[in-house]
Every structure is written in structure tokens, then in C-alpha cells.
Design an enzyme around this catalytic site. Structure first.
Site, PDB file in Angstrom:
ATOM      1  CD1 TRP A 344      -2.949   1.529   0.779  1.00 21.36           C
ATOM      2  CD2 TRP A 344      -1.598   2.394   2.142  1.00 21.36           C
ATOM      3  NE1 TRP A 344      -3.449   2.676   1.170  1.00 21.36           N
ATOM      4  CE2 TRP A 344      -2.627   3.437   2.078  1.00 21.36           C
ATOM      5  CE3 TRP A 344      -0.297   2.837   3.010  1.00 21.36           C
ATOM      6  CZ2 TRP A 344      -2.659   4.454   2.443  1.00 21.36           C
ATOM      7  CZ3 TRP A 344      -0.277   4.018   3.455  1.00 21.36           C
ATOM      8  CH2 TRP A 344      -1.566   4.942   3.328  1.00 21.36           C
ATOM      9  CG  HIS A 345       3.441   2.274   3.383  1.00 25.16           C
ATOM     10  ND1 HIS A 345       2.896   1.149   3.907  1.00 25.16           N
ATOM     11  CD2 HIS A 345       3.513   3.548   3.985  1.00 25.16           C
ATOM     12  CE1 HIS A 345       2.435   1.859   4.857  1.00 25.16           C
ATOM     13  NE2 HIS A 345       2.809   3.086   5.232  1.00 25.16           N
ATOM     14  N   GLY A 346       3.554   1.703  -1.451  1.00 25.68           N
ATOM     15  CA  GLY A 346       4.025   1.998  -2.892  1.00 25.68           C
ATOM     16  C   GLY A 346       4.528   0.988  -3.713  1.00 25.68           C
ATOM     17  CG  PHE A 494       2.702   6.427   0.846  1.00 22.89           C
ATOM     18  CD1 PHE A 494       3.683   5.979  -0.126  1.00 22.89           C
ATOM     19  CD2 PHE A 494       3.149   6.806   2.012  1.00 22.89           C
ATOM     20  CE1 PHE A 494       5.098   6.000   0.217  1.00 22.89           C
ATOM     21  CE2 PHE A 494       4.301   6.791   2.528  1.00 22.89           C
ATOM     22  CZ  PHE A 494       5.209   6.257   1.612  1.00 22.89           C
TER      23      PHE A 494
END
Lengths: 494, 276
Positions: A344-346, A494
Site C-alpha cells: 500500500w505504501h508504494g 502513497f
């Protein structure tokens, strides 16, 4: 001191400041937002008791706010809200279980597809090329700001309607208000429908104490983000840009610095968002609770980015089976949940690795709990737990921040193989302001919560002039330490 | 209607007006002070907000939509030729090439010249950097200590084409850059303007010795999609122009015969990320 002015360009410049500028998103700590909020506040207060006028006004402001940061992707936000709201209405009209499930699935798949295209398409292509030696060119895709945040909000709404936790009697205007609520729109906290939507009709007015408590949160947030995080980032960036160019001691300081930078950056933004919402009479849940005080990894994830970790718990971990399917499955569910959290962060393997290692750490902590519970409740046990947790978290931040695997390993290797205390004295003499900033934030973080709360209470109770003075000092600090370019929030990406 | 207005009024009065007034007064004060470049209190200078500058500046986008005053000062910014030609130094050099992202295009071509002529090139690219960025820290000294260059080439200024009062704002950092370079021979390649600047070229020409500054403004470039950076081929021609200018105009000309290869590789390239 002389003042010369060319006001012929005034209106052109006002228009330029209000127009979409890809390289300068509207930050809460910017002068443009401050000016707009001064106009927003009295209009909002006048419309507060007239629900539909208020909703229309805030939605218009929120959509403009998003347009200023993301341009015409604002239409995507509108389309997302319309589709998900329509699906939830259809769901509410049918009692047939499989139809409800199909509708919920369609909505979730659509939301994830949009997110997948904008965020992960090039990651997929890159991996595909590596696997089959293909030569697909990367797509020219711009990631809409905050898409991960509002997509998760939208998914939670559809699931909550499906599960009956939220009434689908919500109007589209209320729904788009929830989805586009500007304080939380571009970088969270992730707002949950069952918590937020009932507040819309509750028409709660923040009292005087809450209003100034909100201002205090904004001041603290600005200090964390625009003063401390942005300043210490300058040194940290040098270290991560040139992993072998510095001594082991300097690299270690860079890693410690980034550990505090990402906390100040993100929690500072959250403080501002929560404060702004409270001024409007909306309560957003706390997003950070002194995470670096944690004595184990489980506690860390209960204190760090709380809105994301609780979202992952409720919409990933529990549906996977949570802890209901045996010990081994619990560990696996933990691991998978954190893996998704990392992604989800990248869209990069480094984020996958970061998430996986946190998942592994959580599993190890849970597995060793029967042993650690037998340890005495002594200070040295707590100190050991805190040290291990901080070392692990800080080490993983290196992989999160560095540009490549190689850079991560080089920095870590440098710390262990090129470490000399002879660098301490020159470091202190050259980086004294960096050290002051770090000392301030570490000390503030280490203070007991009651002292931090007492500072807030003292601010709220202080005279109006004192509040004004504190606010002006904060603004001056931002000006003194600001660079020439806008430094976006780390979590914008993000 | 009257009831609603009364209620709204009391609501404003009761809950919001105190906070709103605080924000308004603070904004007014900060905006008013922003009319000044800096405020000095007890010998200390305090920075001011950029509200005033942002609302009254002329660059960059409105340049196309407003009448542009006739620029009669162009010729002043062209550095005059040195008083006499300086003999070319034919010894091998260790060259430090530092600056902003423009080096991405210039460095491979300069590296080709260096390979051809026996020089060693070290390139340090600090993305989005300015004279202020380089002048506010000792990074340049660090690289000078590390690579021990006996010739320094700089290309800076592209990220500050539109800074107002540039001479006033950049005097100290510029001096610090020059102090760090010390007595080493220097060549400074000016920014490849895509719009008329607000004074960086004049400032550089003024602060650098005769024959040290190469004015790039006025040259034609093929630009990349961003509209600012010259394409790889155009940047190579840009470097060729600098080399052609050097024998007759540079204060410190060195041997740079035309290379057989189009591009070369510096001995080392260091990339520094933007400060923020």
C-alpha cells in the site's frame, strides 16, 4: 527598508496561486491555504446549521482543494464517489445475499482496479519485463494525490454497507462529503464511514476549549512537519543520496534522523488534519500515539498510523481469519496483512520487503509472547524491549527510504564497518542545529503524556494575546527554517 | 430569516470569532511584514513571508501574457573578452564539475573531452540545487578535499532564474562557494535560459572574474519535454560552444581538443538528491 511594488500583476498572481500547480500542492502549512481558510471559516460557521448548504459548500471547497493538488483527477474522485454510492444504494434495496455480495465485489474490484492502474501498472510492467525479458515501455502515468487513502475509505464504506454497519440511506452529497472531506483527503487519517457519517447530521459545534485545542494541534503539527521534519530532512537526504560518501557515524545519524523525520512528517500532517476537522466540529480518530515509546512491535503498530493499521485489521486480517484458525494461520494472516500494508505504501519491492519484515516481526513477537510474559515487570526488561523494537523499526526504515537495495545495504554496512567516534566532535560542530532539532523532538516524544497534555491545556487557557504570540512565533520558525521549494508530505506519494 | 441570522450571529460570536480573529490578525501581520525583504531586530535578521513577492512578481508565467518592457540592459550582461589572450595550459588536470541537473547533459560531453586530453573528471550533480544550496553548506569543500581537483567547472543558476533581488539574496552563499574553490582555476557555465531571468546572469557576471563566466543566455537549445533542460544532443553542442569559447576568452583555458567519441564517462559521478 524600502518597499517597492508592482501591483499590475496582482490579479494574475492571485489566479496563478489558486490554479492547479503540479509541483506545488496546497499544504495546510502554506500561506495560500491559510488565506483560503480565513474565508472558509465564517462562511462555514454561517451555514453550519443548514445541513445541505453546509454540505454543498464544504464539498465544493474540498473538491477545489483536491483540484489544487491533483488537477482534473478531481473528476476521478467524483466518479469513484458516484459509483460506490450507487452500488451501496442498490445493495440496500435488495435482500438477496448473493446479489449484495456481487455488488460489493464489483465495487471493490472497480476501486482496486483504478488504484492498481494508477499505482501498480508500471510496477507490474517492470516485473513482467524482468521475468520474460520483455521490453514494454513504462506507461506515462501520474499518480493522483491521496488515491490510496480515499480508495480505502471507499472500500470500507461499501463493506460496511454490505455488512449492515452503515445505513445506505446516506445521500450522495453526504457520501461525497465523507470521501472528499478536505482535512483528511490527501494523506489521511483514513476516515471510517461508521465513525464519520453519523457526525455529519449530528451538527456538533466545537466549543471554545475544543477550538483552541484544535489550534494547538495545528501549531504542533506545523512545528513537526514544516520546521523539524523539513529541516532534518536536508541532512538525511545527503546520507541516503550518497551511501558510501560518509562515515559510519554520519550514516547512523542519518538513519536515526530519518526515523524521526518520517514520524514528524506524517504525524505532523495528521495533527493538522485532526485540528482542522475539529475546528469544523468533526472528530477524527487519533493517528499516532507516541509510537517510538513502544516496547514491542505489536504495540508499535497500535501506535503508528493507527487509522491504517486498524483498517488493515478490520478489512484484511479479520476477513483472512484473524486469530480464529489456529496459531500458524494467525501468524500467516499477520504476515500477509503487513505484506499488503507494505505494498500500500508504494509500488516497489522495497515496500513489500518492509511490510514482510514487519509481518515477520509481529509473528515472532506473538510466538515468543508465552516466554516474554514470564519476564519480570522490571525497568531493564522494558528497556531491552524498547531497544530491540527501535533497532528493528529504524533498520527497516533504511529499506523504506533508500533508493535501492544496494543503497540500503551500503548504508547499513557503512555503519558497521566504517564507524569511528572521531567523527562525533566535527559532526556536533557542523550539524549543531540538526542536533538541536533532534534533541527537541526526541525529548518531546519521551515526555510523559500528561506533560504533553498539560502543555495543550495551558495553551487553551492562556490569554488570547499569548495564543496569538505563540502562533506568530510558529509562523516565524517556519519562515526561518523553510527552503525555497515546497516540501510535500512524505505520505502524499502513497 | 431574522431568527436564522441571529442564531448564526451568536454562533459566530460564541465559538468561532475569537479563533478567526486570531488567525486573521496573525495573517495580516505576516502579510504586512512580507512587504519587506527582511526585518532586523537587535542585529538579527528575520526572514519574512513571500506573500508580497508572490502577489507582485512578474515571472515566470505571466511573461507571455503581459507586455514585456524593452530590455536595454542585455549588452551589460555579456561578459567582455579578457584584456589579453591567456596561454592554454596543456597539462593534465583533475577537474571537479559541480552543479545542478544541467550537468546530466553537459557532463558526458565534457568527459569525452577529458578522455581525449588526459584529464580526469569528477562530476557532482545536486538535483534542484542553487547557488544558495551550495553556498549554505560545506559540501563543495568535502568534494574538493576528496577529489583534490586542480580545475573546477560549475554550472549553476538554472533553478534561480526567477528569484527576485538575487544579488542581495545570493551574495553570501556565492562568496562561500568562491571561498571554498579558493585559488583553483574556475569556469562557470551560465544557465540555459528558457525565459528572461530576473538577474542571475548579471549577478554571476558581476561576481565572477573576467573570463570565468560563460554566458549561455541567448543560445538556442532543443529542449526536453520539461521545456527547461536541453536535449542530450543540444547539451553536447552547448559544451562544444563552451570549449570553443575558452581559448580566446577564458581566464584559465586548458587543452580540450575535439574528442573522437561523442560521449565519455567521468571517473566518478556523484548524485545528490534535492534538499527537500
Amino acid at each position: 527598508m524600502t518597499v517597492t511594488a508592482d501591483i499590475s500583476t496582482l490579479w494574475h498572481n492571485v489566479a496563478r496561486l489558486l490554479d492547479y500547480a503540479p509541483d506545488s500542492p496546497m499544504l495546510f502549512s502554506s500561506g495560500t491555504f491559510w488565506a483560503l481558510f480565513l474565508v472558509f471559516m465564517p462562511v462555514y460557521a454561517l451555514l453550519r446549521n443548514r445541513l445541505w448548504y453546509m454540505l454543498t459548500f464544504v464539498v465544493a471547497f474540498s473538491l477545489y482543494f483536491y483540484y489544487k493538488s491533483s488537477g482534473w483527477f478531481v473528476l476521478l474522485l467524483g466518479a469513484t464517489s458516484l459509483i460506490d454510492w450507487s452500488v451501496s444504494r442498490l445493495m440496500s434495496r435488495t435482500g438477496v445475499r448473493w446479489k449484495r455480495r456481487t455488488l460489493a465485489t464489483v465495487s471493490i474490484v472497480l476501486s482496486l482496479s483504478v488504484l492498481g492502474y494508477f499505482k501498480y501498472a508500471n510496477f507490474f510492467l517492470w516485473n513482467w519485463n524482468r521475468m520474460v525479458e520483455g521490453n514494454f515501455q513504462p506507461l506515462d502515468i501520474i499518480l493522483p494525490v491521496g488515491i490510496s487513502f480515499y480508495t480505502f475509505q471507499s472500500i470500507s464504506y461499501v463493506v460496511d454497507v454490505y455488512k449492515g454497519r452503515v445505513s445506505a440511506t446516506t445521500t450522495w452529497l453526504e457520501y461525497v462529503f465523507f470521501l472528499s472531506f478536505f482535512p483528511a483527503l490527501v494523506a489521511g487519517p483514513i476516515v471510517r464511514a461508521d465513525y464519520f457519517i453519523p457526525q455529519i447530521r449530528a451538527n456538533y459545534h466545537a466549543n471554545r476549549t475544543e477550538l483552541f485545542a484544535a489550534l494547538w494541534m495545528i501549531i504542533v503539527g506545523v512545528l513537526k512537519k514544516a520546521v523539524i521534519a523539513d529541516y532534518i530532512a536536508q541532512y538525511n537526504d545527503l546520507i541516503f543520496a550518497n551511501p558510501t560518501g560518509y562515515s559510519g557515524f554520519e550514516s547512523l545519524m542519518g538513519v536515526v534522523g530519518y526515523t524521526m523525520q518520517i514520524y514528524c512528517d506524517f504525524s505532523g500532517y495528521s495533527d493538522m488534519a485532526i485540528g482542522l476537522a475539529l475546528i469544523m466540529g468533526f472528530k477524527l480518530s487519533r493517528n499516532f500515539d507516541f509510537p517510538y515509546k513502544s516496547k514491542n512491535l505489536t504495540e508499535f503498530w497500535r501506535r503508528w498510523h493507527i487509522s491504517l493499521s486498524s483498517w488493515l485489521r478490520d478489512y484484511v486480517y479479520i476477513p483472512l481469519g484473524g486469530n480464529r484458525r489456529g496459531t500458524a494461520r494467525t501468524y500467516l494472516n499477520n504476515f500477509l496483512t503487513m505484506l499488503i500494508g507494505g505494498l500500500w505504501h508504494g509500488a516497489a519491492w522495497k515496500f513489500v520487503f518492509w511490510g514482510a519484515m514487519h509481518g515477520l516481526g509481529l509473528a515472532v513477537h506473538k510466538a515468543t509472547m508465552p516466554l516474554t510474559r514470564r519476564l519480570p515487570d522490571a525497568w531493564w526488561v522494558k528497556a531491552a524491549g524498547w531497544t530491540v523494537t527501535m533497532l528493528y523499526v529504524s533498520l527497516l526504515w533504511v529499506f523504506f527510504r533508500a533508493d535501492s537495495w544496494l543503497d540500503s545495504w551500503l548504508i547499513i554496512k557503512n555503519i558497521f564497518t566504517n564507524f569511528s567516534l572521531s567523527y562525533v566532535a566535527p559532526f556536533v560542530s557542523v550539524r549543531w542545529m540538526w542536533l538541536i532539532m533532534m534533541t527537541v523532538i526526541i525529548a518531546a516524544h519521551a515526555l510523559p503524556s500528561r506533560i504533553v497534555d498539560a502543555a495543550g491545556t495551558a495553551f487553551v487557557k492562556s490569554w488570547w494575546v499569548v495564543k496569538l504570540l505563540i502562533f506568530l512565533i510558529t509562523v516565524q520558525l517556519v519562515l526561518e527554517f523553510a527552503g525555497e521549494d515546497v516540501a510535500p508530505f512524505i505520505y502524499f506519494q502513497f | 430569516m431574522h431568527t436564522i441570522l441571529n442564531h448564526s450571529h451568536s454562533l459566530l460570536k460564541r465559538s468561532y470569532i475569537s479563533l478567526w480573529l486570531l488567525l486573521l490578525v496573525a495573517f495580516g501581520l505576516v502579510a504586512a511584514v512580507s512587504c519587506f525583504d527582511e526585518v532586523k531586530v537587535g542585529g538579527h535578521s528575520f526572514k519574512t513571508a513571500s506573500f508580497f513577492d508572490e502577489l507582485t512578481n512578474r515571472d515566470p508565467w505571466i511573461v507571455d501574457t503581459l507586455p514585456v518592457p524593452v530590455d536595454t540592459g542585455m549588452l551589460d550582461s555579456v561578459p567582455p573578452a579578457p584584456r589579453f589572450p591567456v596561454p592554454v595550459d596543456t597539462a593534465s588536470k583533475t577537474i571537479l564539475f559541480f552543479g545542478d541537473s544541467m550537468l546530466e547533459g553537459l557532463s558526458p560531453r565534457l568527459a569525452a573531452y577529458c578522455e581525449e586530453n588526459g584529464h580526469t573528471l569528477y562530476t557532482v550533480i545536486w538535483y534542484s540545487s542553487t547557488t544558495q544550496v551550495w553556498g549554505d553548506c560545506d559540501t563543495l569543500s568535502t568534494f574538493i578535499r576528496r577529489f583534490k581537483p586542480d580545475y573546477v567547472v560549475a554550472c549553476l543558476g538554472a533553478n534561480e532564474l526567477f528569484v527576485r533581488d538575487i544579488a542581495k539574496k545570493r551574495e553570501k552563499p556565492m562568496q562561500h562557494i568562491l571561498d571554498q574553490i579558493g585559488e583553483r582555476p574556475l569556469l562557470w557555465i551560465g544557465p540555459p535560459n528558457w525565459k528572461e531571468d530576473t538577474g542571475i546572469n548579471d549577478f554571476l557576471a558581476d561576481r565572477l572574474d573576467e573570463g570565468v563566466f560563460f554566458l549561455s543566455n541567448g543560445m538556442s537549445f532543443d529542449r526536453k519535454k520539461d521545456g527547461a533542460h536541453p536535449t542530450s544532443a543540444s547539451a553536447a553542442l552547448w559544451m562544444d560552444s563552451v570549449v570553443m569559447w575558452m581559448p580566446d576568452h577564458a581566464l584559465y583555458p586548458i587543452r580540450l581538443d575535439l574528442p573522437s567519441k561523442a560521449k565519455g564517462r567521468p571517473a566518478r559521478v556523484t548524485l545528490l538528491q534535492p534538499l527537500k
